[in-house]
Motif scaffolding. Structure first.
Motif, PDB file in Angstrom:
ATOM      1  N   SER A 252     -32.314  16.853 -16.634  1.00  0.00           N
ATOM      2  CA  SER A 252     -31.943  15.441 -16.828  1.00  0.00           C
ATOM      3  C   SER A 252     -32.751  14.513 -15.940  1.00  0.00           C
ATOM      4  O   SER A 252     -32.775  13.309 -16.150  1.00  0.00           O
ATOM      5  CB  SER A 252     -30.450  15.185 -16.623  1.00  0.00           C
ATOM      6  OG  SER A 252     -29.780  16.302 -16.188  1.00  0.00           O
TER       7      SER A 252
ATOM      8  N   SER B  45     -26.673   8.168 -17.545  1.00  0.00           N
ATOM      9  CA  SER B  45     -26.791   9.168 -18.600  1.00  0.00           C
ATOM     10  C   SER B  45     -26.087  10.459 -18.202  1.00  0.00           C
ATOM     11  O   SER B  45     -25.415  11.089 -19.013  1.00  0.00           O
ATOM     12  CB  SER B  45     -28.260   9.474 -18.901  1.00  0.00           C
ATOM     13  OG  SER B  45     -28.904   8.318 -19.347  1.00  0.00           O
TER      14      SER B  45
ATOM     15  N   PHE C  53     -22.734  11.967 -20.163  1.00  0.00           N
ATOM     16  CA  PHE C  53     -23.202  13.058 -21.020  1.00  0.00           C
ATOM     17  C   PHE C  53     -22.038  13.858 -21.624  1.00  0.00           C
ATOM     18  O   PHE C  53     -21.055  14.146 -20.964  1.00  0.00           O
ATOM     19  CB  PHE C  53     -24.093  13.974 -20.174  1.00  0.00           C
ATOM     20  CG  PHE C  53     -24.627  15.167 -20.906  1.00  0.00           C
ATOM     21  CD1 PHE C  53     -25.353  14.998 -22.067  1.00  0.00           C
ATOM     22  CD2 PHE C  53     -24.403  16.444 -20.430  1.00  0.00           C
ATOM     23  CE1 PHE C  53     -25.869  16.091 -22.752  1.00  0.00           C
ATOM     24  CE2 PHE C  53     -24.907  17.545 -21.105  1.00  0.00           C
ATOM     25  CZ  PHE C  53     -25.641  17.365 -22.267  1.00  0.00           C
TER      26      PHE C  53
ATOM     27  N   TRP D  99     -21.588  17.242 -24.486  1.00  0.00           N
ATOM     28  CA  TRP D  99     -22.379  18.199 -25.273  1.00  0.00           C
ATOM     29  C   TRP D  99     -21.549  18.810 -26.398  1.00  0.00           C
ATOM     30  O   TRP D  99     -21.891  19.851 -26.936  1.00  0.00           O
ATOM     31  CB  TRP D  99     -22.883  19.298 -24.347  1.00  0.00           C
ATOM     32  CG  TRP D  99     -21.760  20.014 -23.656  1.00  0.00           C
ATOM     33  CD1 TRP D  99     -21.079  21.104 -24.119  1.00  0.00           C
ATOM     34  CD2 TRP D  99     -21.159  19.686 -22.398  1.00  0.00           C
ATOM     35  NE1 TRP D  99     -20.102  21.470 -23.233  1.00  0.00           N
ATOM     36  CE2 TRP D  99     -20.119  20.614 -22.165  1.00  0.00           C
ATOM     37  CE3 TRP D  99     -21.394  18.700 -21.435  1.00  0.00           C
ATOM     38  CZ2 TRP D  99     -19.326  20.586 -21.019  1.00  0.00           C
ATOM     39  CZ3 TRP D  99     -20.591  18.680 -20.301  1.00  0.00           C
ATOM     40  CH2 TRP D  99     -19.581  19.605 -20.111  1.00  0.00           C
TER      41      TRP D  99
ATOM     42  N   GLU E 188     -18.339  10.836 -29.289  1.00  0.00           N
ATOM     43  CA  GLU E 188     -19.023  12.087 -29.602  1.00  0.00           C
ATOM     44  C   GLU E 188     -18.042  13.224 -29.836  1.00  0.00           C
ATOM     45  O   GLU E 188     -18.295  14.124 -30.634  1.00  0.00           O
ATOM     46  CB  GLU E 188     -20.030  12.438 -28.502  1.00  0.00           C
ATOM     47  CG  GLU E 188     -21.200  11.474 -28.526  1.00  0.00           C
ATOM     48  CD  GLU E 188     -22.417  12.013 -27.789  1.00  0.00           C
ATOM     49  OE1 GLU E 188     -22.662  13.228 -27.823  1.00  0.00           O
ATOM     50  OE2 GLU E 188     -23.121  11.192 -27.174  1.00  0.00           O
TER      51      GLU E 188
ATOM     52  N   ASN F 236     -26.465  15.612 -33.716  1.00  0.00           N
ATOM     53  CA  ASN F 236     -26.614  15.351 -32.305  1.00  0.00           C
ATOM     54  C   ASN F 236     -28.020  14.871 -31.965  1.00  0.00           C
ATOM     55  O   ASN F 236     -28.208  13.970 -31.164  1.00  0.00           O
ATOM     56  CB  ASN F 236     -26.290  16.618 -31.516  1.00  0.00           C
ATOM     57  CG  ASN F 236     -26.118  16.345 -30.057  1.00  0.00           C
ATOM     58  OD1 ASN F 236     -25.327  15.506 -29.680  1.00  0.00           O
ATOM     59  ND2 ASN F 236     -26.880  17.037 -29.246  1.00  0.00           N
ATOM     60  N   GLN F 237     -28.992  15.469 -32.633  1.00  0.00           N
ATOM     61  CA  GLN F 237     -30.379  15.090 -32.377  1.00  0.00           C
ATOM     62  C   GLN F 237     -30.592  13.620 -32.744  1.00  0.00           C
ATOM     63  O   GLN F 237     -31.221  12.861 -32.018  1.00  0.00           O
ATOM     64  CB  GLN F 237     -31.305  15.978 -33.193  1.00  0.00           C
ATOM     65  CG  GLN F 237     -32.731  15.937 -32.692  1.00  0.00           C
ATOM     66  CD  GLN F 237     -33.719  16.279 -33.778  1.00  0.00           C
ATOM     67  OE1 GLN F 237     -33.347  16.491 -34.933  1.00  0.00           O
ATOM     68  NE2 GLN F 237     -34.979  16.338 -33.418  1.00  0.00           N
TER      69      GLN F 237
ATOM     70  N   ASP G 178     -29.036  11.431 -30.187  1.00  0.00           N
ATOM     71  CA  ASP G 178     -29.862  11.334 -28.987  1.00  0.00           C
ATOM     72  C   ASP G 178     -30.915  10.253 -29.155  1.00  0.00           C
ATOM     73  O   ASP G 178     -31.192   9.487 -28.226  1.00  0.00           O
ATOM     74  CB  ASP G 178     -30.549  12.680 -28.707  1.00  0.00           C
ATOM     75  CG  ASP G 178     -29.598  13.674 -28.076  1.00  0.00           C
ATOM     76  OD1 ASP G 178     -28.510  13.250 -27.650  1.00  0.00           O
ATOM     77  OD2 ASP G 178     -29.941  14.869 -28.010  1.00  0.00           O
TER      78      ASP G 178
END
Lengths: 283, 259, 335
Positions: A45, A83, A87, A89, A173, A190-191, A194
């Motif tokens: 990161s 960020s 974050f 995931w 998310e 997700n991509q 981003d």
């Protein structure tokens, strides 16, 4: 064996608090046990803001982009912290959980699975800070970050902005990750997401240097409010009425989606949980 | 107990499963998003300037195209293979690989293939069109480019192999490839020449991004120096030999997965 | 049984829709726009009742629908047909009060947190299931004693052997004292003595708490030791529901007669004729024979054997359950 049946129909803040304490400790234990991995992840990161400082400082050399080299360094340094703190995931994770059947144990408990995820998420962020904060300090020193706009007041204003941003991004998310119950490849989503954070959120560059259309669009979407807004608040670039408008934008963007989360959960998210993975077995 | 640390490798392997055509479809989607992202990034930067450390807009598009080719090749063979290798160390199935009558390094390096990654490499054609350099020069230039690209790939491969060989000591290393991808994905899309010296050193010799992307791109943009070419080929040989030695040293540490 | 059932299942069915596509790139492209699907009936029209205190073996080959049924009953899956009521709840409504009274233990999955001491996971379960301090302490002490966990609970789960982990897993799943237990292959991969320990423990828990237990296992020893009653499903359909021994007499058309000779006997030419005269000679040596005969002819063959041969001892037995079950699954006997 004795027995006294607890009453699950009433929410019990005490039990939930106990649960949070236990789950947080467990997640912390995990992240500490794998601190080497956390360190590597943190290193990852650091990379993006580091590269972008270099790029934008190069751009600003001998040219007026509206920001000085020092301001770019400060911007990306704070961007890294924001960020990291926002974050999540779970778009990846849900896909994996459903495939591997890891969701089942979570769904067997008389506690909503989001609480488990909140604990995991927070503990990762806290453990990661051990690496992120020194990295941020180093970055600021090496690249000569200019914090002249920041003050104790902007720092105080930053705290709620960051917390709201964390909540905003988590809820959005997490809800989108629920799509994994219907789709198999949420990670592709997700991509795309981003990329939105990169441009509409201001991770790639301060929104001020972006094309007009991106700036305009960003107002209506949550990305700006979860990344750019807290950064600018911390740097002291947003004050007064704008600050309060921003605070207002953060939860309003969330609450609508938050309702989706609880609705989906109540109506049948968990019921479809294992079906996908199971359907695969029966193919 | 997953966290991003645990998920990422499992995710990566999950990504390789599933019907191949669907993977291609997703590969196309991913490549399209990637392409749009990078073009937008370049556009934003060049809205503010005409030259980034001596690189023009077109040069940068060439660079990004080279990066796409390199990531396509890495993502097609080496990344999935090295991930499988790391997993096999953890699970103990590396035993099976060692018992085969083929060089273990070779087998470990090419054991799995993610065909959808060809999309990344093949899709880089867009970049050539956009850069306006397509058809500008052929013949020797292209040959030189290909040779440099191969040399660069050898270096990146050697680097990955050394990283992966660490798994003989540290079993839980599944994520290291993701970290490599993050580094390569972020730093590799920009010319190495803009970085401050200390970082440039790291990105050249420690993680050989400079040789894998910047120098081959320079072959196409005409910014190549003879010294750099010689250095690239010499270092490729050194990296390959060194990683081979390191692998053979590391494999002696292999004890099998006892747990 | 006079009591009201604790689990009541009526015409339960589950159909999965799975995408289907021919191989090849062209078919893949077509499938992007026009997805063909196929229905797979994992469970169809299954009905049964289970009463408090019962331990019921749930048998079937892989893919028979056992796990799907258990997942429906534990609220993980929605059925596509039928009803079920467990403890008065409809499982897939996922009422927390229901989740708080049942447990699903899967031999191949774990709920314990991998990297923290087992006892910390238990603390977490205590909070999740809202167990009072007093109950928690008492139950934990009991479980530690029954399952001999004292030396294990302070270690992280990943440092435990498979058997140790399973014991801890089971203890953790029972801290909230569930009244319904679904055990899906709880002994899979464990060594014989650990299997026995777990079996004894399940029996004891059942005896002490009167909980209802549904158990699937590929080890017939588990089923024989624990279950008086078995439910057999095959291809998603209920084949048999009843006494374990009834299963054998119902599905096995054969019995085995074993004889011992009073004097060593060399069977030369006799053996070939013997197959015709008595039945299938499963094994033969000069001290005794084992003969498999159709059930209806057992008595006749036995008397013939006694009359013809120098028999010192004769026993008639049912074939082993394992063999019967295997036969049922292989031939797919219709009810």
């Amino acid at each position: 064996m004795s027995s006294s049946t607890p009453d699950f129909s009433k929410p019990s803040p005490r039990a939930l608090l106990q649960f949070y304490r236990g789950q947080f400790a467990a997640a912390l234990g995990f992240n500490l046990a794998y601190r080497g991995m956390v360190a590597l992840w943190v290193l990852g990161s650091v990379m993006q803001p580091l590269v972008l400082i270099v790029v934008w400082q190069t751009v600003s050399e001998g040219r007026d982009t509206g920001m000085t080299a020092g301001q770019y360094a400060a911007y990306f340094m704070v961007s890294m912290v924001v960020s990291h703190m926002t974050f999540i995931w779970h778009m990846w994770e849900f896909e994996w959980r459903i495939r591997s059947g890891y969701f089942s144990p979570l769904l067997l408990r008389p506690v909503h699975p989001i609480h488990h995820d909140i604990c995991e998420n927070l503990s990762y962020k806290f453990v990661g800070l051990v690496g992120i904060i020194p990295a941020a300090v180093l970055m600021a020193l090496i690249f000569g970050a200019d914090f002249s706009g920041a003050s104790w007041r902007s720092l105080i204003a930053f705290a709620p902005a960051l917390l709201l941003a964390m909540a905003l991004r988590f809820v959005i998310e997490w809800c989108l990750a629920l799509a994994a119950f219907w789709m198999t490849k949420v990670a592709s989503l997700n991509q795309l997401f981003d990329a939105f954070f990169l441009f509409l959120g201001g991770q790639f560059a301060p929104l001020g240097v972006m094309p007009e259309w991106i700036q305009t669009l960003s107002f209506a979407l949550p990305f700006r409010w979860s990344i750019y807004f807290p950064i600018q608040v911390a740097l002291g670039n947003i004050t007064g009425a704008d600050l309060w408008i921003g605070y207002g934008m953060q939860p309003s963007d969330r609450s609508g989606r938050g309702r989706v989360a609880t609705d989906v959960e109540a109506r049948g998210l968990p019921t479809t949980a294992v079906e996908r993975s199971h359907a695969c077995l029966h193919r | 107990m997953p966290s991003p640390l645990k998920i990422a490798p499992t995710f990566a392997s999950a990504y390789r499963t599933g019907p191949i055509p669907r993977r291609f479809f997703l590969g196309v989607v991913n490549a399209a998003v990637q392409f749009a992202t990078q073009m937008l990034a370049i556009t934003i930067v060049f809205n503010q300037t005409e030259s980034l450390g001596g690189w023009s807009r077109e040069d940068l598009i060439v660079l990004v195209g080279v990066h796409a080719i390199v990531s396509g090749i890495l993502g097609m063979i080496f990344s999935p293979s090295i991930s499988s290798f790391l997993e096999s160390i953890r699970l103990g199935t590396f035993d099976f690989l060692l018992t085969k009558p083929v060089d273990a390094q070779l087998l470990a390096s090419v054991q799995s293939v993610a065909p959808q990654s060809t999309v990344d490499g093949g899709g880089s054609g867009h970049y050539w069109l956009w850069s306006g350099t397509a058809g500008a020069g052929f013949g020797l230039v292209v040959l030189m480019f290909i040779l440099l690209l191969l040399a660069g790939l050898c270096m990146v491969y050697s680097f990955m192999l050394v990283l992966a060989s660490m798994a003989f000591w540290f079993v839980k290393l599944d994520n290291i490839m993701n970290i490599f991808n993050v580094m390569f994905g972020n730093a590799g899309t920009w010319p190495i020449t803009i970085f401050p010296a200390w970082l440039r050193g790291m990105l050249t010799f420690i993680i050989p991004i400079a040789f894998a992307v910047t120098i081959p791109a320079q072959a196409l943009t005409g910014a190549l120096t003879v010294g750099n070419v010689a250095l690239t080929f010499a270092l490729a040989a050194v990296f390959l030999t060194a990683s081979r030695f390191f692998w053979r040293f590391a494999i002696r540490q292999y004890t099998g997965a006892s747990a | 049984m006079p009591s009201t059932p604790i689990i009541s299942v009526e015409n339960l069915g589950k159909t999965y829709t799975v995408p289907e596509r021919e191989a090849g790139v062209k078919a893949a492209v077509v499938s992007l726009f026009n997805r063909k699907t196929r229905d797979v009936q994992a469970v169809r029209d299954v009905s049964f009742d289970i009463h408090p205190g019962e331990i019921v073996g749930f048998l079937g080959p892989n893919g028979a629908g056992k796990t799907t049924t258990m997942k429906m009953l534990s609220g993980l899956l929605h059925p596509t047909a039928g009803n079920a009521s467990v403890l008065g709840f409809t499982p897939w409504e996922r009422d927390r009060a229901y989740l708080g009274q049942m447990t699903l233990i899967m031999g191949q999955r774990n709920q314990l947190q991998w990297d923290i001491p087992v006892i910390d996971s238990y603390q977490l379960f205590k909070a999740i299931f809202r167990i009072s301090d007093a109950d928690y302490k008492q139950r934990l002490d009991e479980l530690i004693e029954w399952l001999e966990l004292q030396s294990l609970i302070n270690k992280p789960a990943r440092n435990l052997s498979l058997g140790e982990r399973m014991k801890c897993e089971i203890a953790g799943s029972l801290l909230h004292q569930p009244r319904v237990l679904y055990l899906d292959e709880p002994t899979i991969g464990l060594d014989i003595s650990m299997q026995r320990k777990i079996r004894e423990f399940v029996a004891e828990y059942n005896a002490r708490t009167g909980a209802a237990v549904m158990l699937t296992s590929h080890y017939m020893a588990d089923v024989e030791a624990l279950c008086e009653r078995v439910i057999v499903i095959h291809h998603g359909t209920l084949l048999y529901d009843g006494d374990l021994h009834g299963l054998v007499s119902r599905f096995s058309p054969f019995k085995t007669i074993a004889i011992e000779f009073s004097e060593p006997m060399v069977a030369n030419g006799q053996l070939a004729d013997a197959n015709d005269r008595y039945g299938e000679i499963v094994s033969a040596n000069d001290t005794g024979w084992e003969v498999r005969v159709p059930k209806s002819e057992t008595a006749a063959v036995a008397s013939r054997l006694l009359a013809d041969l120098p028999v010192a001892d004769l026993t008639i037995s049912e074939p082993p359950i394992e063999e019967v079950i295997e036969q049922v699954f292989a031939t797919g006997v219709e009810t």
